[in-house]
Scaffold this motif. Structure first.
Motif, PDB file in Angstrom:
ATOM      1  N   GLY A  88       0.800  -1.220   0.000  1.00 31.29           N
ATOM      2  CA  GLY A  88       0.000   0.000   0.000  1.00 31.29           C
ATOM      3  C   GLY A  88       0.829   1.264   0.000  1.00 31.29           C
ATOM      4  N   ASP A  89       0.191   2.361  -0.368  1.00 30.31           N
ATOM      5  CA  ASP A  89       0.891   3.648  -0.328  1.00 30.31           C
ATOM      6  C   ASP A  89       0.572   4.405   0.956  1.00 30.31           C
ATOM      7  OD1 ASP A  89      -1.691   4.669  -0.788  1.00 30.31           O
ATOM      8  OD2 ASP A  89      -0.902   6.343  -1.954  1.00 30.31           O
ATOM      9  N   LYS A  90      -0.181   3.754   1.861  1.00 31.99           N
ATOM     10  CA  LYS A  90      -0.427   4.297   3.197  1.00 31.99           C
ATOM     11  C   LYS A  90      -0.202   3.174   4.194  1.00 31.99           C
ATOM     12  CE  LYS A  90      -3.753   7.753   1.615  1.00 31.99           C
ATOM     13  NZ  LYS A  90      -3.727   7.317   0.204  1.00 31.99           N
ATOM     14  N   LEU A  91       0.436   3.514   5.315  1.00 31.10           N
ATOM     15  CA  LEU A  91       0.820   2.513   6.312  1.00 31.10           C
ATOM     16  C   LEU A  91       0.193   2.859   7.652  1.00 31.10           C
ATOM     17  CD1 LEU A  91       4.636   2.287   5.452  1.00 31.10           C
ATOM     18  CD2 LEU A  91       2.817   0.774   4.645  1.00 31.10           C
ATOM     19  N   LEU A  92      -0.419   1.849   8.257  1.00 29.98           N
ATOM     20  CA  LEU A  92      -1.032   2.008   9.570  1.00 29.98           C
ATOM     21  C   LEU A  92      -0.444   0.943  10.490  1.00 29.98           C
ATOM     22  CD1 LEU A  92      -3.136   3.190  11.520  1.00 29.98           C
ATOM     23  CD2 LEU A  92      -4.844   1.659  10.487  1.00 29.98           C
ATOM     24  N   PHE A  93       0.321   1.366  11.495  1.00 30.06           N
ATOM     25  CA  PHE A  93       0.967   0.443  12.421  1.00 30.06           C
ATOM     26  C   PHE A  93       0.105   0.323  13.677  1.00 30.06           C
ATOM     27  CE2 PHE A  93       4.341   2.274   9.839  1.00 30.06           C
ATOM     28  CZ  PHE A  93       5.048   1.144   9.440  1.00 30.06           C
ATOM     29  N   ASP A 119       0.574  14.209   5.054  1.00 28.68           N
ATOM     30  CA  ASP A 119       1.478  13.055   5.056  1.00 28.68           C
ATOM     31  C   ASP A 119       1.203  12.108   6.218  1.00 28.68           C
ATOM     32  OD1 ASP A 119       3.360  13.850   2.825  1.00 28.68           O
ATOM     33  OD2 ASP A 119       3.604  15.588   4.138  1.00 28.68           O
ATOM     34  N   VAL A 120       0.766  12.666   7.338  1.00 28.09           N
ATOM     35  CA  VAL A 120       0.451  11.862   8.521  1.00 28.09           C
ATOM     36  C   VAL A 120      -0.883  12.335   9.079  1.00 28.09           C
ATOM     37  CG1 VAL A 120       1.168  11.151  10.840  1.00 28.09           C
ATOM     38  CG2 VAL A 120       2.899  11.566   9.079  1.00 28.09           C
ATOM     39  N   MET A 121      -1.833  11.404   9.205  1.00 26.93           N
ATOM     40  CA  MET A 121      -3.119  11.706   9.825  1.00 26.93           C
ATOM     41  C   MET A 121      -3.160  11.066  11.204  1.00 26.93           C
ATOM     42  SD  MET A 121      -6.956  10.389   8.868  1.00 26.93           S
ATOM     43  CE  MET A 121      -6.784   8.950   9.949  1.00 26.93           C
ATOM     44  N   TYR A 122      -3.563  11.840  12.214  1.00 30.38           N
ATOM     45  CA  TYR A 122      -3.751  11.263  13.544  1.00 30.38           C
ATOM     46  C   TYR A 122      -5.088  11.737  14.093  1.00 30.38           C
ATOM     47  CZ  TYR A 122      -2.319  15.797  15.571  1.00 30.38           C
ATOM     48  OH  TYR A 122      -2.236  17.122  15.921  1.00 30.38           O
ATOM     49  N   CYS A 123      -5.600  11.057  15.099  1.00 25.12           N
ATOM     50  CA  CYS A 123      -6.966  11.304  15.549  1.00 25.12           C
ATOM     51  C   CYS A 123      -7.076  11.201  17.067  1.00 25.12           C
ATOM     52  CB  CYS A 123      -7.910  10.288  14.898  1.00 25.12           C
ATOM     53  SG  CYS A 123      -7.440   8.567  15.215  1.00 25.12           S
ATOM     54  N   ARG A 164       3.283   6.417   2.232  1.00 23.22           N
ATOM     55  CA  ARG A 164       4.552   5.773   1.887  1.00 23.22           C
ATOM     56  C   ARG A 164       5.646   6.830   1.690  1.00 23.22           C
ATOM     57  NH1 ARG A 164       6.647   0.687   2.019  1.00 23.22           N
ATOM     58  NH2 ARG A 164       4.529  -0.022   1.552  1.00 23.22           N
ATOM     59  N   ARG A 165       5.246   7.960   1.141  1.00 22.29           N
ATOM     60  CA  ARG A 165       6.199   9.058   0.937  1.00 22.29           C
ATOM     61  C   ARG A 165       6.793   9.513   2.262  1.00 22.29           C
ATOM     62  NH1 ARG A 165       2.762  13.372  -1.478  1.00 22.29           N
ATOM     63  NH2 ARG A 165       2.001  13.668   0.648  1.00 22.29           N
ATOM     64  N   ALA A 166       5.953   9.641   3.279  1.00 19.89           N
ATOM     65  CA  ALA A 166       6.442  10.048   4.593  1.00 19.89           C
ATOM     66  C   ALA A 166       7.320   8.961   5.202  1.00 19.89           C
ATOM     67  CB  ALA A 166       5.265  10.368   5.517  1.00 19.89           C
ATOM     68  N   TRP A 167       6.914   7.715   5.051  1.00 21.75           N
ATOM     69  CA  TRP A 167       7.698   6.603   5.590  1.00 21.75           C
ATOM     70  C   TRP A 167       9.103   6.581   4.991  1.00 21.75           C
ATOM     71  CZ3 TRP A 167       8.176   2.980   9.175  1.00 21.75           C
ATOM     72  CH2 TRP A 167       8.976   1.860   8.912  1.00 21.75           C
ATOM     73  N   GLU A 168       9.184   6.773   3.692  1.00 18.03           N
ATOM     74  CA  GLU A 168      10.480   6.711   3.018  1.00 18.03           C
ATOM     75  C   GLU A 168      11.349   7.932   3.307  1.00 18.03           C
ATOM     76  OE1 GLU A 168       9.414   6.034  -1.039  1.00 18.03           O
ATOM     77  OE2 GLU A 168       9.113   3.865  -0.734  1.00 18.03           O
ATOM     78  N   SER A 169      10.772   8.981   3.873  1.00 22.75           N
ATOM     79  CA  SER A 169      11.568  10.143   4.269  1.00 22.75           C
ATOM     80  C   SER A 169      12.247   9.937   5.614  1.00 22.75           C
ATOM     81  CB  SER A 169      10.681  11.394   4.331  1.00 22.75           C
ATOM     82  OG  SER A 169       9.803  11.345   5.447  1.00 22.75           O
ATOM     83  N   THR A 170      11.941   8.814   6.282  1.00 19.23           N
ATOM     84  CA  THR A 170      12.522   8.504   7.586  1.00 19.23           C
ATOM     85  C   THR A 170      13.440   7.288   7.476  1.00 19.23           C
ATOM     86  OG1 THR A 170      10.834   6.904   8.322  1.00 19.23           O
ATOM     87  CG2 THR A 170      10.340   9.258   8.594  1.00 19.23           C
ATOM     88  N   GLU A 171      14.086   6.952   8.576  1.00 20.07           N
ATOM     89  CA  GLU A 171      14.883   5.731   8.646  1.00 20.07           C
ATOM     90  C   GLU A 171      14.046   4.549   9.122  1.00 20.07           C
ATOM     91  OE1 GLU A 171      18.391   6.227  10.981  1.00 20.07           O
ATOM     92  OE2 GLU A 171      18.889   8.174  10.092  1.00 20.07           O
ATOM     93  N   GLY A 172      12.735   4.768   9.286  1.00 14.91           N
ATOM     94  CA  GLY A 172      11.889   3.723   9.832  1.00 14.91           C
ATOM     95  C   GLY A 172      11.999   3.675  11.347  1.00 14.91           C
ATOM     96  N   PHE A 173      11.520   2.609  11.929  1.00 11.57           N
ATOM     97  CA  PHE A 173      11.592   2.464  13.386  1.00 11.57           C
ATOM     98  C   PHE A 173      13.027   2.175  13.795  1.00 11.57           C
ATOM     99  CE2 PHE A 173       7.133   1.459  12.512  1.00 11.57           C
ATOM    100  CZ  PHE A 173       6.493   2.250  13.462  1.00 11.57           C
ATOM    101  N   ARG A 174      13.501   2.930  14.762  1.00 10.06           N
ATOM    102  CA  ARG A 174      14.851   2.727  15.278  1.00 10.06           C
ATOM    103  C   ARG A 174      14.769   2.067  16.655  1.00 10.06           C
ATOM    104  NH1 ARG A 174      17.311   8.438  13.084  1.00 10.06           N
ATOM    105  NH2 ARG A 174      15.960   9.313  14.677  1.00 10.06           N
TER     106      ARG A 174
END
Length: 301
Positions: A88-93, A119-123, A164-174
């Motif tokens: 997907g082009d959107k990720l929900l963890f 880029d990031v939706m929160y609620c 996905r664009r926002a995810w790829e701008s990070t190093e992921g979970f560290r």
């Protein structure tokens, strides 16, 4: 191949949490959008094909699969590997103790359609209180996004959906045993991603007791967030993080789950300096003598 409207729901289930079926049930009750959903249950080899068949029956979805990692994989690496395998082009963890409101997917679709820069939706979310915990349930209303809020606390809560664009701008979970989600959102903010707040409780999570380990590692884990994202914090806060990791006496852990701001760090340093030269003791003695002395107005009567 990535799908433009596809949502990949990644559930980290290394310890086979008993709440997973209820999470899947909440996903199955979405009012719309299930045709654009895939579910990856990330584990370390403890799930069986019979589990997968049960999950498919609960959700009514065939597009649900187990993503197994090495038994020694950490929670951070398991999530990263599952995200790389998602389509997907959107990720929900999600964690197994989370739940989604039936309007979650339709609301998310509207947000990204009406606000394409998001880029990031929160609620907002509902905090559930399982029996015998002494905790009280209630709704948690989150504020509109400001970097200063994220500098102090990891406030986004459950149900944060990122592109996905926002995810790829990070190093992921560290690797961070306590605050890996907070670290990810800071990475996203530091990369210039746009955050959008939905003022409606679209998710819920169980209230859980804070473990001794989380309290013990609070200061170190917060300091590591600051060190790894130096451009996001004031130089005084960076000085605190370095001082804390070095064991300098003035650098305190500060409030639980809260990173000190520049004013807080200045106060820490001032208070430590006063204690070191004994000014605090002199001030206490002066106050004691003042309180013990007779009132001049009464003495002149």
């Amino acid at each position: 191949m990535r799908s433009r409207n596809r949502v990949s729901i990644i559930v980290s289930d290394l310890e086979t949490h008993p709440g997973l079926p209820r999470l899947l049930q909440s996903i199955s009750r979405q009012s719309a959008g299930l045709s654009e959903v895939e579910i990856l249950v990330a584990g370390n080899g403890t799930h069986s094909p019979s589990d997968l068949a049960a999950w498919q029956a609960i959700t009514g979805l065939n597009d649900i699969r187990i993503h197994d990692c090495d038994p020694s994989a950490t929670p951070a690496s398991v999530r990263n590997q599952a995200a790389d395998a998602a389509t997907g082009d959107k990720l929900l963890f999600l964690r197994p103790d989370y739940r989604l409101d039936p309007k979650y997917l339709t609301t998310a679709s509207s947000v990204f359609e009406d606000h394409p820069d998001t880029d990031v939706m929160y609620c907002d979310y509902i905090r559930l209180a399982p029996g015998n915990t002494g905790a009280r349930p209630g709704m948690v209303q989150l504020p509109a996004f400001r970097p200063a809020l994220l500098q102090a606390r990891g406030f986004l809560g459950p149900g944060a959906l990122m592109t996905r664009r926002a995810w790829e701008s990070t190093e992921g979970f560290r690797e961070n045993p306590v605050y890996r989600d907070w670290d990810l959102w800071i990475q996203a903010a530091l990369a210039g991603n746009e955050f959008y707040h939905v003022s409606y409780p679209l998710a819920s999570c169980e209230h859980r007791k804070v473990s001794f380990r989380e309290r013990a590692e609070d200061g170190r884990c917060k300091a590591m967030i600051v060190i790894r994202n130096q451009g996001f914090f004031h130089m005084h806060t960076l000085r605190w993080a370095l001082g804390y990791l070095r064991g300098e006496k003035w650098a305190e852990a500060f409030g639980f789950m809260t990173i000190p701001g520049p004013v807080d760090v200045t106060r820490m340093m001032h208070d430590h300096a006063m204690r070191t030269i004994g000014t605090d003791i002199l001030a206490e003695e002066a106050i004691r003598q003042f309180e013990a002395s007779p009132d001049p107005a009464c003495a002149n009567r």
